[in-house]
Write a protein that holds these residues in place. Sequence first.
Motif, short mmCIF file in Angstrom:
data_model
loop_
_atom_site.label_atom_id
_atom_site.label_comp_id
_atom_site.label_asym_id
_atom_site.label_seq_id
_atom_site.Cartn_x
_atom_site.Cartn_y
_atom_site.Cartn_z
N ARG A 1 -32.71 -16.61 41.09
CA ARG A 1 -32.51 -15.10 41.22
C ARG A 1 -33.93 -14.56 39.86
NH1 ARG A 1 -29.63 -11.39 38.85
NH2 ARG A 1 -30.18 -9.09 39.42
N SER B 1 -37.10 -11.32 45.53
CA SER B 1 -35.55 -10.82 44.88
C SER B 1 -35.32 -12.50 45.91
CB SER B 1 -35.41 -9.83 45.72
OG SER B 1 -35.40 -9.43 47.36
N GLU C 1 -32.56 -13.38 48.27
CA GLU C 1 -31.48 -13.07 49.49
C GLU C 1 -30.27 -13.84 50.03
OE1 GLU C 1 -31.57 -10.11 53.27
OE2 GLU C 1 -33.57 -10.81 53.03
N LEU C 2 -29.40 -14.03 50.14
CA LEU C 2 -28.34 -15.10 50.62
C LEU C 2 -28.02 -14.74 52.26
CD1 LEU C 2 -25.85 -15.88 47.91
CD2 LEU C 2 -28.19 -16.70 48.14
N ILE C 3 -28.30 -15.58 52.57
CA ILE C 3 -28.01 -15.03 54.41
C ILE C 3 -27.48 -15.95 55.24
CG2 ILE C 3 -29.27 -14.95 56.85
CD1 ILE C 3 -31.99 -14.56 54.99
N PHE D 1 -26.59 -10.67 44.16
CA PHE D 1 -27.48 -11.85 45.05
C PHE D 1 -27.34 -10.31 46.46
CE2 PHE D 1 -25.73 -14.80 42.86
CZ PHE D 1 -26.59 -14.71 42.44
N ALA D 2 -28.14 -10.01 47.05
CA ALA D 2 -28.57 -9.14 48.51
C ALA D 2 -27.77 -10.47 49.34
CB ALA D 2 -30.09 -9.71 48.38
N LEU D 3 -26.74 -10.04 50.32
CA LEU D 3 -25.85 -10.45 51.35
C LEU D 3 -26.05 -10.17 52.22
CD1 LEU D 3 -22.30 -11.02 49.29
CD2 LEU D 3 -24.38 -12.79 49.16
N THR D 4 -26.82 -10.58 53.43
CA THR D 4 -27.46 -10.33 54.35
C THR D 4 -26.44 -11.47 55.68
OG1 THR D 4 -28.88 -10.15 53.93
CG2 THR D 4 -29.02 -10.10 56.28
#
Length: 50
Positions: free
Chosen positions: A10, A19, A21-23, A42-45
């Motif tokens: 990160r 950035s 992103e955790l998918i 974290f951006a979680l998708t």
Amino acid sequence: MASTPFLALRTRAAAEGGSLELICVPQQALRVLDLTGTRHLFALTPALTP
């Protein structure tokens, strides 16, 4: 600390203007992020659909 590799990724991404992103994160991994207090970093998708 279990989250150190994620934090390093990160930090590097942010330094390069990107950035991380955790998918499609498994529930167990979300639990680790919660326990380490790093989930908010974290951006979680959810899973991507074709």
